[in-house]
Design an enzyme around this catalytic site. Sequence first.
Site, short mmCIF file in Angstrom:
data_model
loop_
_atom_site.label_atom_id
_atom_site.label_comp_id
_atom_site.label_asym_id
_atom_site.label_seq_id
_atom_site.Cartn_x
_atom_site.Cartn_y
_atom_site.Cartn_z
N GLU A 210 37.39 32.84 39.06
CA GLU A 210 37.10 34.26 39.32
C GLU A 210 35.64 34.56 38.99
O GLU A 210 34.95 35.26 39.75
CB GLU A 210 38.02 35.16 38.48
N ASP B 92 39.82 41.19 42.07
CA ASP B 92 41.16 41.54 41.60
C ASP B 92 41.41 40.98 40.20
O ASP B 92 42.55 40.97 39.72
CB ASP B 92 42.24 41.07 42.58
N HIS C 194 46.75 40.92 46.68
CA HIS C 194 47.93 40.79 47.55
C HIS C 194 48.52 42.15 47.91
O HIS C 194 49.74 42.33 47.93
CB HIS C 194 48.99 39.91 46.88
#
Length: 245
Positions: A128, A150, A205
């Site tokens: 990330e 995210d 998602h």
Amino acid sequence: MEKQKKCYAVLRGRKPGIYHAWFGPGGAEEQVRGFEGARYKSFKSREEAESWLRNGGIDGFAGESLRRHGKATTASGEDYPPDTVVIYTDGGCRGNPGPGGYGAVIIDGKKRKEISRGFRLTTNNRMELLACIAALETLKKPSQVVLHSDSSYVVNGINKGWARKWRAKNWMRTAAEPALNSDLWQKLLTLIEDHRVRFLWVRGHAGNFENERCDELAARAAVGKKLYADDIYEAGGRGTPVNKE
């Protein structure tokens, strides 16, 4: 009133355009199957599909605002300032630790760029972070940036000042506990000093096209044929021991 039929927009494929069938001769699936970097999406109406293609595949709040008002907005409805570079990032690994990868999309005006890379042994959090670093490293000059991730770890690490506090304490979270991933946090803090970067958290998602695309790039990179070494992590250095995260 006749019900509108579902259609498919192919932005990048053998023959970009709008298709009313997925399978079969001349269908959308035929245009994207096996095509490197294919981009496509299904829509409830042809109007939505045409708008998505006109906007160059910019989706969600940004794409809708471009279609209606000629300018992009953030997910909270705010206008992006002029000349803003919009970045989406994602990263992950299989097993944590395990083989991993990152993916990022960089949108600079009408230019859109995708990047990704896979590693043989790493962690979710490192991927990330590295996604943000790699995306910012593509910028050739000081820029105003809105970066979407995210990862609460990344966004809170910057927005809540955690990373700067760890750096001020010589990369220690407490007197006895080192801050993990200090090598990557150091790189990220250095990069954002060269730009004006706003970090925004997005739900993963949840249907945001660019976030989903980054997830796809990261997952594909993690199982690619060429996996790089995450040298610092594998060596257990800089407060990032292999057996911890």
